[in-house]
Design a protein around this motif. Structure first.
Motif, PDB file in Angstrom:
ATOM      1  N   LYS B 104       1.060   0.519  20.210  1.00 37.76           N
ATOM      2  CA  LYS B 104       0.967   0.507  18.752  1.00 37.76           C
ATOM      3  C   LYS B 104       2.221  -0.191  18.254  1.00 37.76           C
ATOM      4  CE  LYS B 104       0.724   3.619  14.838  1.00 37.76           C
ATOM      5  NZ  LYS B 104       0.517   4.968  14.351  1.00 37.76           N
ATOM      6  N   GLN B 105       2.075  -1.153  17.425  1.00 38.72           N
ATOM      7  CA  GLN B 105       3.218  -1.930  16.964  1.00 38.72           C
ATOM      8  C   GLN B 105       3.245  -1.983  15.442  1.00 38.72           C
ATOM      9  OE1 GLN B 105       5.531  -3.310  18.872  1.00 38.72           O
ATOM     10  NE2 GLN B 105       4.663  -4.131  20.753  1.00 38.72           N
ATOM     11  N   GLY B 106       4.421  -2.162  14.898  1.00 34.81           N
ATOM     12  CA  GLY B 106       4.561  -2.387  13.470  1.00 34.81           C
ATOM     13  C   GLY B 106       5.125  -1.198  12.735  1.00 34.81           C
ATOM     14  N   GLU B 107       5.789  -1.484  11.646  1.00 36.42           N
ATOM     15  CA  GLU B 107       6.369  -0.436  10.808  1.00 36.42           C
ATOM     16  C   GLU B 107       5.289   0.124   9.901  1.00 36.42           C
ATOM     17  OE1 GLU B 107       9.575   0.394  11.097  1.00 36.42           O
ATOM     18  OE2 GLU B 107       9.784  -1.113  12.662  1.00 36.42           O
ATOM     19  N   ILE B 108       5.315   1.456   9.733  1.00 34.41           N
ATOM     20  CA  ILE B 108       4.318   2.039   8.839  1.00 34.41           C
ATOM     21  C   ILE B 108       4.911   2.151   7.432  1.00 34.41           C
ATOM     22  CG2 ILE B 108       2.612   3.864   8.531  1.00 34.41           C
ATOM     23  CD1 ILE B 108       3.043   4.523  11.500  1.00 34.41           C
ATOM     24  N   VAL B 109       5.195   1.008   6.875  1.00 37.17           N
ATOM     25  CA  VAL B 109       5.657   0.956   5.487  1.00 37.17           C
ATOM     26  C   VAL B 109       4.598   0.169   4.729  1.00 37.17           C
ATOM     27  CG1 VAL B 109       7.403   0.020   3.927  1.00 37.17           C
ATOM     28  CG2 VAL B 109       8.071   0.963   6.143  1.00 37.17           C
ATOM     29  N   ASP B 110       4.098   0.780   3.689  1.00 41.12           N
ATOM     30  CA  ASP B 110       3.067   0.109   2.916  1.00 41.12           C
ATOM     31  C   ASP B 110       3.717  -0.526   1.689  1.00 41.12           C
ATOM     32  OD1 ASP B 110       0.989  -0.710   1.373  1.00 41.12           O
ATOM     33  OD2 ASP B 110      -0.172   1.137   1.541  1.00 41.12           O
ATOM     34  N   ASN B 111       3.976  -1.833   1.787  1.00 42.51           N
ATOM     35  CA  ASN B 111       4.657  -2.503   0.679  1.00 42.51           C
ATOM     36  C   ASN B 111       3.786  -2.654  -0.569  1.00 42.51           C
ATOM     37  OD1 ASN B 111       7.317  -2.930   1.654  1.00 42.51           O
ATOM     38  ND2 ASN B 111       6.488  -4.448   3.096  1.00 42.51           N
ATOM     39  N   THR B 112       2.462  -2.468  -0.409  1.00 45.38           N
ATOM     40  CA  THR B 112       1.615  -2.510  -1.616  1.00 45.38           C
ATOM     41  C   THR B 112       1.889  -1.286  -2.488  1.00 45.38           C
ATOM     42  OG1 THR B 112      -0.266  -1.353  -0.626  1.00 45.38           O
ATOM     43  CG2 THR B 112      -0.240  -3.747  -0.410  1.00 45.38           C
ATOM     44  N   GLU B 113       2.353  -0.198  -1.839  1.00 45.68           N
ATOM     45  CA  GLU B 113       2.704   1.018  -2.583  1.00 45.68           C
ATOM     46  C   GLU B 113       4.180   0.986  -2.980  1.00 45.68           C
ATOM     47  OE1 GLU B 113       0.543   3.391  -3.317  1.00 45.68           O
ATOM     48  OE2 GLU B 113      -1.138   2.625  -2.121  1.00 45.68           O
ATOM     49  N   LYS B 114       5.013   0.491  -2.029  1.00 50.59           N
ATOM     50  CA  LYS B 114       6.458   0.563  -2.225  1.00 50.59           C
ATOM     51  C   LYS B 114       6.939  -0.349  -3.374  1.00 50.59           C
ATOM     52  CE  LYS B 114      10.624   0.455   0.588  1.00 50.59           C
ATOM     53  NZ  LYS B 114      11.204   0.021   1.857  1.00 50.59           N
ATOM     54  N   ILE B 115       6.334  -1.525  -3.466  1.00 50.29           N
ATOM     55  CA  ILE B 115       6.755  -2.456  -4.537  1.00 50.29           C
ATOM     56  C   ILE B 115       5.629  -2.467  -5.569  1.00 50.29           C
ATOM     57  CG2 ILE B 115       7.521  -4.811  -5.040  1.00 50.29           C
ATOM     58  CD1 ILE B 115       7.806  -5.058  -1.899  1.00 50.29           C
ATOM     59  N   ASN B 116       5.847  -1.771  -6.675  1.00 48.64           N
ATOM     60  CA  ASN B 116       4.745  -1.689  -7.632  1.00 48.64           C
ATOM     61  C   ASN B 116       4.767  -2.871  -8.606  1.00 48.64           C
ATOM     62  OD1 ASN B 116       6.579  -1.027  -9.689  1.00 48.64           O
ATOM     63  ND2 ASN B 116       6.484   1.146  -9.121  1.00 48.64           N
ATOM     64  N   LEU B 117       3.724  -2.943  -9.383  1.00 51.60           N
ATOM     65  CA  LEU B 117       3.562  -4.071 -10.294  1.00 51.60           C
ATOM     66  C   LEU B 117       4.686  -4.114 -11.334  1.00 51.60           C
ATOM     67  CD1 LEU B 117       1.837  -6.466 -11.201  1.00 51.60           C
ATOM     68  CD2 LEU B 117       0.366  -4.878 -12.433  1.00 51.60           C
ATOM     69  N   LYS B 118       5.150  -2.910 -11.725  1.00 55.20           N
ATOM     70  CA  LYS B 118       6.235  -2.851 -12.713  1.00 55.20           C
ATOM     71  C   LYS B 118       7.486  -3.563 -12.164  1.00 55.20           C
ATOM     72  CE  LYS B 118       8.337   0.561 -15.699  1.00 55.20           C
ATOM     73  NZ  LYS B 118       8.519   1.960 -16.006  1.00 55.20           N
ATOM     74  N   ASP B 119       7.804  -3.292 -10.889  1.00 53.23           N
ATOM     75  CA  ASP B 119       8.971  -3.947 -10.263  1.00 53.23           C
ATOM     76  C   ASP B 119       8.780  -5.464 -10.217  1.00 53.23           C
ATOM     77  OD1 ASP B 119       9.997  -1.444  -9.776  1.00 53.23           O
ATOM     78  OD2 ASP B 119       9.161  -1.329  -7.745  1.00 53.23           O
ATOM     79  N   LYS B 120       7.590  -5.872  -9.833  1.00 50.42           N
ATOM     80  CA  LYS B 120       7.319  -7.318  -9.736  1.00 50.42           C
ATOM     81  C   LYS B 120       7.493  -7.983 -11.099  1.00 50.42           C
ATOM     82  CE  LYS B 120       3.938  -7.166  -5.934  1.00 50.42           C
ATOM     83  NZ  LYS B 120       2.533  -7.385  -5.566  1.00 50.42           N
ATOM     84  N   ILE B 121       6.943  -7.342 -12.130  1.00 52.28           N
ATOM     85  CA  ILE B 121       7.025  -7.923 -13.479  1.00 52.28           C
ATOM     86  C   ILE B 121       8.487  -8.012 -13.925  1.00 52.28           C
ATOM     87  CG2 ILE B 121       6.474  -7.462 -15.928  1.00 52.28           C
ATOM     88  CD1 ILE B 121       4.062  -8.514 -14.444  1.00 52.28           C
ATOM     89  N   SER B 122       9.275  -7.004 -13.614  1.00 48.45           N
ATOM     90  CA  SER B 122      10.696  -7.025 -14.009  1.00 48.45           C
ATOM     91  C   SER B 122      11.410  -8.204 -13.347  1.00 48.45           C
ATOM     92  CB  SER B 122      11.388  -5.722 -13.602  1.00 48.45           C
ATOM     93  OG  SER B 122      10.803  -4.662 -14.283  1.00 48.45           O
ATOM     94  N   ILE B 123      11.150  -8.400 -12.058  1.00 47.54           N
ATOM     95  CA  ILE B 123      11.780  -9.518 -11.330  1.00 47.54           C
ATOM     96  C   ILE B 123      11.364 -10.859 -11.958  1.00 47.54           C
ATOM     97  CG2 ILE B 123      11.720 -10.770  -9.109  1.00 47.54           C
ATOM     98  CD1 ILE B 123      11.597  -7.902  -7.806  1.00 47.54           C
ATOM     99  N   LEU B 124      10.088 -10.991 -12.237  1.00 49.18           N
ATOM    100  CA  LEU B 124       9.609 -12.260 -12.805  1.00 49.18           C
ATOM    101  C   LEU B 124      10.173 -12.502 -14.196  1.00 49.18           C
ATOM    102  CD1 LEU B 124       5.875 -12.328 -11.611  1.00 49.18           C
ATOM    103  CD2 LEU B 124       7.856 -13.445 -10.600  1.00 49.18           C
ATOM    104  N   ASN B 125      10.290 -11.438 -14.989  1.00 44.57           N
ATOM    105  CA  ASN B 125      10.902 -11.605 -16.314  1.00 44.57           C
ATOM    106  C   ASN B 125      12.340 -12.110 -16.186  1.00 44.57           C
ATOM    107  OD1 ASN B 125       9.201 -11.109 -18.590  1.00 44.57           O
ATOM    108  ND2 ASN B 125       9.003  -8.986 -17.944  1.00 44.57           N
ATOM    109  N   GLU B 126      13.063 -11.569 -15.194  1.00 44.53           N
ATOM    110  CA  GLU B 126      14.456 -11.994 -15.014  1.00 44.53           C
ATOM    111  C   GLU B 126      14.531 -13.467 -14.587  1.00 44.53           C
ATOM    112  OE1 GLU B 126      16.843  -9.011 -13.138  1.00 44.53           O
ATOM    113  OE2 GLU B 126      18.539 -10.403 -12.904  1.00 44.53           O
TER     114      GLU B 126
END
Lengths: 479, 442
Positions: B104-126
């Motif tokens: 079994k390989q890979g990190e069990i981090v779900d970036n679709t949950e970890k980085i939410n749309l609010k964070d993405k929008i803030s980065i893009l606004n900046e």
């Protein structure tokens, strides 16, 4: 399913949502692939379902989709779509507004003459296998394949304006290919060429007469090994068949997609050289050039009675007597440009967002046969069967190579040439078009593989063309 | 998920007369697309799908299902049983994959949950606010995916891997003249993302994009290919290093194993486990991937070989697919490379490249997202996009300098299945780069 879609629309009919639509698709694909006469794969993907919900809130789109389609996923999809729209509207300075469109209710079912999904697999495999075997007989042919893809999609579309549409469509795309090797390298021939897709079932496969054409492409591939190359830097060229369809596709079809004007595809597919002020004024081609989009033509792959945002199918002139007069538009881009939506918004399946996509873009036929046109050409080349295609992200600078060309001298075909390459600037090229053959030479050429959007979508579409001549075109002699 | 996989393992045992190869994938994306410094659309999407190939001797049948369940799968196998004996054989087929290590390989981090749309929008606004004073707007995508995959077969292959790539692709486009520059970020770990660095790199490019625009005549130029541009050329060249290309007669590397083809400072590998990149662990048949030298010190070393072509061509299989191509850095700083060019070009990225002749590696394509004139060691102008027509073999032979750093370049396979891959590339200087025409536009 109809009841579920209606229930979803009822849930979306709330004041907070300005507009919403729901699509359901069930898609079937089957592929048969022979390589060097041996069966390499028979693959099927039957009953692939998807549902997609698109909502417009605060002038911003939100979209959610799932491959699982039942009542249990609906509330989550609506919530995700609404949250996406609301959150997305924090990064927005211009709101999307929709003018109300009268509802359309249509049901359309295409009936193929021979439904490939109802036939025995062995019958289909044997048919393709017989073609594949014929490609392997010449020792100079080092690689060959014969393949077919059958496609069927059932779609339901509904929106909050009351539109409800369901369609069942069938498309078939066959191809055969040979590669010959000799001391001068390798050469290829493909049949029926770059755009073999047609609306229809197994009858499409029979229509192309593969068996008799197999000998022809084997001979041509072998002959190309020792064929001369183009030496001229300028020449008149006659472009025919699927290759003219591709030229039209790349340098008119994609260029006249209005979303490119607004930069909505800059991140991937690119822009267009067309600016809003050019509509109605810009000389795109010569006086004899008339190009239109027609999603209402039931004969072709791009037929769609209502597009994926509720606009009924229609024919729209894009280029009239050489002048750019309209574009392929969505409701949003049409409103921005003061145009009427052209019914070109489509998604590959319900889990994809609709984009401006070509349906059936065609060149109106002119007069005369291909034979007449060749006779009328003093010096030039006849080109078909695409090998390489490339165009810049403004859809302005293109370069194409075909597998084969035929040298014309004093109105007669003299010999073949290998890998003829020509290039140009879109409007200069179309302005050089001085003859287009008549209705007797006019056919549809279709593809399953037009890529656009992110995440990527592959669209089925077609082009209607008859052979055309272009004067004094730049050629790239092989070094 | 795991219950279903356990059911798949049980099902395989019930069909000893066949060899089954199963791939099960649960895939989801949060996909934000933006234009003119505003949201175009945000997509959330979930797909569960199964691919199955049934082998009986040398006969095979494949199918795919979405939202699979065991009963439907049994029905499909029953359907295949009716005709599989009547299908023609594939004489080249030997056996399915047999790499039995259960892993079994890979990190069990779900970036679709970890980085939410609010964070993405803030980065893009900046980022949008940063380029605004220069009259630029941003266009692009901000994608987070989560993929859990299982590969199981009748030979005992049983593999699982998880990947959750992130890709931020930002193009800054001038309102005035559509001059475009690009900055990208890709990884599996958003902690590595430094917004200030990203912004600073983007702004440096935006400043260059304000230089006057000129056109260039066709001809042969000394060029510096930025990491994204050389990455794309290398991907095309390496089509020829696949065993399939070798089998179909299209490989430029045919009969060239251990032959020195390129300058000694060129070393290119496929390094699927490189933790700077978006990692891959198995090929589509479940073969465990390892680092593979493709070109080492200018010598062609290995073809990328899967199970099928390994058996057919009697080559040692490695499963490598070119998912993580690494071009080893050289010894020149980027500044020195620029300074050493008297009259040449800097090319950031390519567009719509296609083979004219795959075996000869001749291609044509265009420049995009920032082409610049270098005059006497300085970037002096923005250049209209240009068309090139070149041989890729010659391109690598003509490399005269390699940057002393390489950069992660994320890119997507956007055509059918949506995967995010990455490469690790330096900038390179190339002589005699053949420009065949100008687009006369940005």
């Amino acid at each position: 399913m109809k009841e579920l879609i209606k229930k979803i629309i009822n849930k979306l009919n709330i004041p907070e949502i300005d507009f919403a639509d729901v699509r359901f698709t069930k898609t079937d694909n089957e592929g048969i692939f022979f390589e060097r006469g041996s069966l390499k794969s028979v693959s099927s993907s039957i009953g692939n379902t998807a549902i997609g919900i698109r909502v417009l809130i605060n002038g911003t789109w939100g979209f959610a989709a799932s491959s699982k389609v039942d009542e249990s996923v609906v509330d989550k999809l609506i919530k995700n779509a609404m949250e996406s729209a609301k959150e997305g509207s924090r990064f927005k300075w211009d709101k999307i507004k929709y003018k109300v469109v009268s509802p359309t209710i249509i049901s359309y079912e295409f009936k193929p003459k021979e439904d490939p999904f109802e036939m025995d697999i062995e019958e289909k495999v044997n048919f393709v296998g017989n073609i594949a075997k014929k490609l392997t007989q010449n020792p100079k042919i080092v690689h060959s394949y014969a393949a077919v893809n059958f496609y069927r999609q059932y779609k339901m579309y509904a929106n909050t304006e009351g539109t409800f549409v369901d369609t069942l469509l069938y498309d078939t795309s066959p191809v055969m290919f040979v590669m010959a090797a000799g001391k001068n390298g390798v050469q290829t021939r493909t049949f029926p060429g770059h755009m073999p897709g047609q609306r229809g079932g197994f009858e499409v496969l029979k229509k192309y007469r593969f068996e008799e054409n197999s000998e022809k492409i084997v001979k041509e591939a072998v002959d190309l090994l020792d064929a001369p190359t183009v030496t001229e830097k300028k020449s008149d060229i006659i472009i025919v068949g699927g290759h003219l369809a591709l030229q039209l596709h790349e340098s008119v079809g994609h260029a006249t997609e209005a979303d490119r004007i607004f930069g909505m595809e800059i991140s991937y597919a690119g822009k267009t050289f067309i600016k809003p002020e050019m509509i109605g004024d810009f000389r795109y081609g010569s006086d004899i050039l008339n190009i239109y989009t027609d999603s209402s033509d039931k004969r072709a792959i791009g037929y769609n009675p209502v597009d994926d945002e509720g606009i009924p199918a229609r024919r729209v002139d894009l280029i009239k007597n050489g002048k750019l007069v309209d574009l392929q538009t969505s409701r949003f881009t049409a409103d921005k440009l003061g145009l009427k939506p052209s019914s070109n918004m489509k998604a590959s399946d319900a889990s994809d967002v609709p984009l401006i996509r070509m349906t059936n873009i065609c060149i109106e036929p002119g007069e005369g046969t291909l034979k007449d046109l060749i006779k009328d050409t003093e010096n030039g080349y006849l080109l078909d069967f695409t090998k390489t295609w490339s165009i810049d992200d403004n859809r302005n600078n293109f370069q194409f190579t075909t597998e084969i060309g035929w040298k014309i001298e004093n109105g007669e075909i003299k010999h073949i040439v290998k890998e003829p390459t020509y290039y140009g600037i879109t409007s200069e090229f179309w302005r050089s078009c001085d003859r287009i053959c008549g209705p007797e030479e006019w056919n549809f050429y279709g593809t399953f593989n037009c890529g656009k959007g992110e995440p990527g979508q592959i669209m089925h579409l077609s082009h209607g063309v008859s052979p055309a001549r272009f004067k004094n075109i730049s050629m790239l002699p092989k070094e | 998920m795991n219950n279903f996989v356990a059911e798949l393992n049980e099902l395989i045992k019930k069909y000893p007369q066949y060899k089954l190869e199963l791939g099960y994938e649960s895939w989801k994306t949060n996909f934000l697309r933006f234009f003119q410094s505003m949201t175009n659309y945000n997509i959330t999407k979930e797909v569960k799908k199964l691919s199955c190939t049934i082998y009986k001797g040398k006969r095979l049948f494949s199918f795919k299902m979405v939202n699979p369940n065991i009963n439907e799968l049994k029905k499909k196998i029953l359907y295949a049983e009716k005709f599989i004996d009547d299908l023609p054989e594939d004489p080249d087929f030997v056996d399915i994959e047999n790499d039995k290590e259960i892993t079994k390989q890979g990190e069990i981090v779900d970036n679709t949950e970890k980085i939410n749309l609010k964070d993405k929008i803030s980065i893009l606004n900046e980022l949008s606010n940063a380029v605004k004073p220069y009259n630029f707007k941003i266009y692009g995508t901000f994608i987070t995916n989560y993929v859990q995959s299982f590969i199981i077969n009748s030979n005992g292959v049983n593999k699982e891997y998880i990947t959750s790539p992130i890709m931020l692709d930002v193009k800054a486009v001038s309102d005035k003249n559509q001059v475009t520059v690009i900055e990208t970020y890709g990884s599996e770990d958003f902690v590595k993302f430094n917004l200030n660095d990203f912004k600073s790199r983007l702004l440096n490019k935006v400043k260059l994009a304000n230089l006057p625009i000129i056109d260039m005549e066709p001809g042969k130029y000394e060029v510096i290919l930025g990491p994204a541009a050389i990455s794309e050329f290398i991907q095309y060249l390496l089509y020829g290093s696949s065993a399939q290309a070798l089998d179909t007669g299209n490989s430029c590397f045919q009969d060239k194993i251990n032959e020195k083809i390129f300058p000694e400072n060129i070393s290119i590998s496929d390094s699927p486990h490189n933790d700077r990149m978006i990692r891959f662990y198995y090929d589509q048949n479940g073969h465990t991937l390892k680092k593979l030298d493709i070109i080492k010190n200018g010598i062609f070393k290995n073809f990328m070989v899967d199970n099928y072509y390994g058996n057919k061509l009697k080559l040692k299989k490695n499963g490598n697919m070119g998912t993580n191509i690494v071009f080893e850095p050289g010894d020149k700083s980027f500044d020195k490379m620029i300074k050493s060019v008297k009259n040449g070009l800097y090319i950031s990225k390519l567009h719509y490249m296609n083979f004219i002749n795959m075996k000869e590696t001749t291609v044509t394509g265009l420049t995009r997202d920032g082409t610049f004139l270098i005059k006497n060691g300085e970037i002096t102008n923005v250049v209209n996009n240009l068309r090139y027509t070149i041989s890729l073999i010659d391109l690598l032979k003509n490399i005269t300098a390699i940057e002393n750093k390489n950069y992660v370049l994320p890119f997507s396979t956007n055509y059918s299945e949506f995967f995010i891959l990455s490469s690790l590339m330096p900038s390179v200087t190339v002589s005699d780069f053949n420009i065949t025409s100008s687009t006369k536009a940005i």
